[in-house]
Design a protein around this motif. Structure first.
Motif, PDB file in Angstrom:
ATOM      1  N   GLY A  24       0.811  -1.207   0.000  1.00  0.00           N
ATOM      2  CA  GLY A  24       0.000   0.000   0.000  1.00  0.00           C
ATOM      3  C   GLY A  24       0.845   1.258   0.000  1.00  0.00           C
ATOM      4  N   SER A  25       0.192   2.367   0.321  1.00  0.00           N
ATOM      5  CA  SER A  25       0.850   3.677   0.230  1.00  0.00           C
ATOM      6  C   SER A  25       1.172   4.277   1.585  1.00  0.00           C
ATOM      7  N   THR A  26       0.827   3.578   2.676  1.00  0.00           N
ATOM      8  CA  THR A  26       1.108   4.110   4.002  1.00  0.00           C
ATOM      9  C   THR A  26       2.271   3.355   4.629  1.00  0.00           C
ATOM     10  N   ALA A  48       1.168  14.766  15.692  1.00  0.00           N
ATOM     11  CA  ALA A  48       2.102  15.664  16.373  1.00  0.00           C
ATOM     12  C   ALA A  48       3.447  14.987  16.589  1.00  0.00           C
ATOM     13  N   SER A  49       3.414  13.694  16.937  1.00  0.00           N
ATOM     14  CA  SER A  49       4.669  12.960  17.128  1.00  0.00           C
ATOM     15  C   SER A  49       5.482  12.906  15.846  1.00  0.00           C
ATOM     16  N   ARG A  50       4.796  12.641  14.718  1.00  0.00           N
ATOM     17  CA  ARG A  50       5.497  12.580  13.438  1.00  0.00           C
ATOM     18  C   ARG A  50       6.054  13.954  13.067  1.00  0.00           C
ATOM     19  N   ALA A  51       5.302  15.014  13.359  1.00  0.00           N
ATOM     20  CA  ALA A  51       5.790  16.359  13.065  1.00  0.00           C
ATOM     21  C   ALA A  51       7.013  16.692  13.898  1.00  0.00           C
ATOM     22  N   PRO A  72      -1.424  16.896   8.992  1.00  0.00           N
ATOM     23  CA  PRO A  72      -1.653  15.690   9.793  1.00  0.00           C
ATOM     24  C   PRO A  72      -1.513  14.432   8.955  1.00  0.00           C
ATOM     25  N   LEU A  73      -1.342  13.309   9.633  1.00  0.00           N
ATOM     26  CA  LEU A  73      -1.302  12.028   8.938  1.00  0.00           C
ATOM     27  C   LEU A  73      -2.678  11.703   8.365  1.00  0.00           C
ATOM     28  N   GLY A  74      -2.692  10.981   7.259  1.00  0.00           N
ATOM     29  CA  GLY A  74      -3.943  10.548   6.666  1.00  0.00           C
ATOM     30  C   GLY A  74      -4.614   9.470   7.503  1.00  0.00           C
ATOM     31  N   GLU A  75      -5.884   9.289   7.267  1.00  0.00           N
ATOM     32  CA  GLU A  75      -6.664   8.330   8.064  1.00  0.00           C
ATOM     33  C   GLU A  75      -6.140   6.913   7.922  1.00  0.00           C
ATOM     34  N   GLU A 123      -3.504   2.205  10.361  1.00  0.00           N
ATOM     35  CA  GLU A 123      -2.449   1.192  10.339  1.00  0.00           C
ATOM     36  C   GLU A 123      -1.654   1.225  11.639  1.00  0.00           C
ATOM     37  N   GLN A 124      -1.295   2.419  12.078  1.00  0.00           N
ATOM     38  CA  GLN A 124      -0.535   2.549  13.312  1.00  0.00           C
ATOM     39  C   GLN A 124      -1.377   2.170  14.531  1.00  0.00           C
TER      40      GLN A 124
END
Length: 285
Positions: free
Chosen positions: A39-41, A138-141, A172-175, A180-181
């Protein structure tokens, strides 16, 4: 009692081989296994030496890079130098630039205690909570700003101005990525944690990924404006303690460089080897 380093390297190889397999397709190419994400994520994976295979050749590297280009994937390779020592020279001869990252394991008896943080606290992410998606974004940012690149390599310890405003300005991250996370956190494969303050929100983030009784702490980063306050060190210690309390008996990490390794040594980690992270060398000007 500390494990012999030879046993550690065997367990690390099994861990490295197992980690991507629930989220990627494994393709054997010569002496490598290339992990291709589904997939793409998720994280775009890498190639590693196949378990039990001979040292990959320069031709193997060329074949993997060709396949990575076909897939639109990063031309990325990872291995442990002590396990595959001859690959370093081969990789360099094939045009790869190699980052030599200190590989460190936790000495359980040396793990520092939980200590209060100035104006902040550590919180573990709850995949069942309504704020999980916002926390994850926020963590990813924070990680993107802390590492200074979209994917991250090694954090620096120099103070810089990027802070909450820059964190909140990132998309923000996509849905799909959040879900997935959420599944990986709920299943115990991933554990995320943050340092946050009432006034400024999430200032540091990190995660632990686990396979069986082995866990790796990764992605520990601090907003540049919040550095030099002990956030990353204490967050690392808390993640390590959480892993130990939940049945892990080997905790390890790869430090970005020797300066970062010295910080981790104060938390309770010792260097056992070198993790090699390779990508194509930049073209000469």
């Amino acid at each position: 009692m500390a494990l012999p380093d030879s046993d550690v390297f065997v367990r690390l190889e099994r861990f490295y081989d197992a980690v991507p397999r629930d989220a990627a397709v494994a393709e054997d190419i010569g002496g490598f296994v290339l992990f291709v994400r589904r997939g793409s994520t998720g994280w775009p994976y890498y190639a590693r030496p196949r378990l039990g295979a001979e040292t990959p050749s320069a031709a193997d590297i060329t074949a993997v890079r060709r396949r990575q280009r076909e897939l639109g994937a990063p031309e990325s390779f990872e291995w442990v130098h002590e396990t595959t020592p001859d690959l370093l020279a081969v990789a360099r001869s094939a045009g790869l630039a190699v980052l030599l990252a200190p590989l460190m394991v936790l000495e359980r008896a040396a793990l520092v205690p939980d200590l209060p943080l100035p104006g902040a606290k550590i919180r573990f992410l709850d995949p069942a909570g309504p704020g999980f998606g916002a926390d994850l974004s926020a963590s990813r940012a924070v990680a993107n700003l802390g590492f200074g690149t979209a994917h991250g390599t090694a954090p620096t310890t120099t103070a810089a101005p990027a802070g909450p405003r820059e964190r909140d300005a990132l998309p923000p991250l996509g849905e799909d990525a959040v879900e997935e996370q959420r599944g990986r956190h709920a299943g115990g494969r991933f554990t995320g944690a943050v340092v946050e303050s009432p006034a400024d929100g999430i200032l540091a983030s990190g995660m632990c990924q686990r396979v069986g009784d082995v866990a790796e702490i990764a992605g520990v980063a601090t907003l540049p404006a919040a550095r030099r306050r002990g956030f990353a060190s204490q967050l690392t210690a808390s993640l390590a303690r959480h892993a130990l309390e939940n049945g892990v008996d080997l905790v390890f990490l790869s430090a970005g460089d020797d300066d970062v390794a010295r910080l981790y040594s104060k938390v309770g980690f010792r260097r056992v080897g070198t993790a090699c992270i390779a990508e194509p060398a930049p073209a000469p000007l």
